[in-house]
Write a protein that holds these residues in place. Structure first.
Motif, mmCIF file in Angstrom:
data_model
loop_
_atom_site.group_PDB
_atom_site.id
_atom_site.type_symbol
_atom_site.label_atom_id
_atom_site.label_comp_id
_atom_site.label_asym_id
_atom_site.label_seq_id
_atom_site.Cartn_x
_atom_site.Cartn_y
_atom_site.Cartn_z
ATOM 1 N N GLU A 132 0.842 -1.187 0.000
ATOM 2 C CA GLU A 132 0.000 0.000 0.000
ATOM 3 C C GLU A 132 0.885 1.249 0.000
ATOM 4 N N GLY A 180 -6.199 5.112 -6.472
ATOM 5 C CA GLY A 180 -5.317 4.583 -7.510
ATOM 6 C C GLY A 180 -3.904 5.111 -7.350
ATOM 7 N N ARG A 215 -1.111 3.681 -6.667
ATOM 8 C CA ARG A 215 -0.072 2.931 -7.377
ATOM 9 C C ARG A 215 -0.014 3.342 -8.846
ATOM 10 N N ASN A 216 -1.163 3.540 -9.468
ATOM 11 C CA ASN A 216 -1.174 4.034 -10.850
ATOM 12 C C ASN A 216 -0.531 5.411 -10.924
ATOM 13 N N LEU A 228 -11.698 -8.291 -9.094
ATOM 14 C CA LEU A 228 -10.482 -7.880 -8.409
ATOM 15 C C LEU A 228 -10.070 -8.988 -7.444
ATOM 16 N N ARG A 237 -7.101 -9.608 -5.937
ATOM 17 C CA ARG A 237 -5.971 -9.424 -5.025
ATOM 18 C C ARG A 237 -6.283 -9.876 -3.596
ATOM 19 N N HIS A 284 -7.478 -1.068 -10.927
ATOM 20 C CA HIS A 284 -6.748 -0.760 -9.689
ATOM 21 C C HIS A 284 -7.063 0.657 -9.230
ATOM 22 N N CYS A 285 -8.278 1.087 -9.526
ATOM 23 C CA CYS A 285 -8.756 2.407 -9.121
ATOM 24 C C CYS A 285 -10.274 2.383 -9.194
ATOM 25 N N ASP A 303 -13.034 2.139 -12.273
ATOM 26 C CA ASP A 303 -13.895 0.966 -12.448
ATOM 27 C C ASP A 303 -15.381 1.299 -12.364
ATOM 28 N N ASP A 339 -13.334 4.191 -0.898
ATOM 29 C CA ASP A 339 -13.247 3.640 -2.246
ATOM 30 C C ASP A 339 -14.612 3.420 -2.870
#
Length: 265
Positions: free
Chosen positions: A38, A93, A95-96, A162, A164, A189-190, A194, A215
């Motif tokens: 994270e 998002g 990480r993006n 998803l 994960r 991943h966001c 999505d 989220d």
């Protein structure tokens, strides 16, 4: 009456001041791992501080931001104990965002008596904003969005799962079911990407396991106000303050039932 445009402007100004200047310009010291896998950046923290301070001027209520709640999980109790609460995801998002991918968003929601009543998703790099109020529909840049029903044939349905946070059994079921659909992707991943894909017709369903309130409160309201369905796998209603896991969102009720039976048994 809630000043919806004032909140939109707050998100835009925070993005301009704290998020966009760091996009593709982050230094090594501006990115941290707050938990295994994270990430958090200086943009997340600064944007949340800016947004939180100004939202209290629109509606005087506690603010539960992703980064503040990461530091103090006890803040989440406000969703069960306070009559009105703001939710803020300053960079959904992350990480993006760190990778230089445009698939990130700035999001906020207003929760009254445990139910999301207003929501905002800003895509800063596209200068695109989605807004919803309970009972007043979902809007993209001032144009109302209506989600049409999906095809009834599962082989024509497109969606995302998803995986994960799914356990091995859940991943196995998803992998076995995937060939029954037209396509099943891993998601963006966001959530701020999505959810609009679902209510604008880019996909017909999306299955989440972890459902942190910042989220999912914005997107679930937008999907339902556009005509879609957002329910727990057991058919229960999603509420931002509950501790349940799993959330299946679909274009319409029949699609939800079809996907539920194939993906979750």
């Amino acid at each position: 009456m809630l000043d919806v445009d004032a909140v939109t402007e707050i998100l835009r100004e925070a993005a301009e001041a704290a998020v966009l200047p760091r996009f593709r310009s982050l230094s090594e010291g501006e990115v941290e791992e707050k938990a295994p896998g994270e990430l958090v950046t200086v943009a997340d923290r600064e944007a949340e501080e800016l947004i939180s301070a100004r939202l209290r001027g629109v509606v005087a209520a506690p603010v539960v931001g992703e980064e503040a709640a990461s530091d103090d999980p006890g803040l989440l109790r406000a969703l069960r104990t306070e009559p009105v609460v703001w939710l803020v995801d300053p960079v959904d998002g992350t990480r993006n965002f760190v990778r230089g991918d445009t698939g990130f968003a700035v999001m906020a929601a207003l929760v009254r008596r445990g139910e999301t009543v207003a929501a905002w998703i800003l895509r800063p790099t596209e200068d695109r904003v989605y807004v919803a109020e309970r009972g007043s529909g979902t809007w993209r840049d001032g144009v109302r969005v209506h989600r049409a029903p999906a095809p009834t044939d599962p082989a024509r349905l497109r969606g995302s799962v998803l995986t994960r946070f799914l356990d091995p059994a859940g991943r196995h079921r998803a992998a076995e079911a995937a060939p029954r659909f037209a396509s099943v992707g891993p998601g963006a991943h966001c959530a701020g990407v999505d959810y609009p894909l679902l209510f604008e017709g880019g996909q017909d369903f999306v299955l989440f396991h972890r459902t942190l309130p910042w989220d999912h409160a914005p997107g679930t309201l937008m999907v339902t106000e556009a005509g879609g369905v957002c329910l727990r796998p057991d058919g229960g209603e999603y509420r931002p303050g509950d501790d349940a896991v799993g959330l299946l969102n679909a274009s319409d009720g029949e699609c939800w039932k079809t996907v539920r039976s194939l993906l979750l048994g």
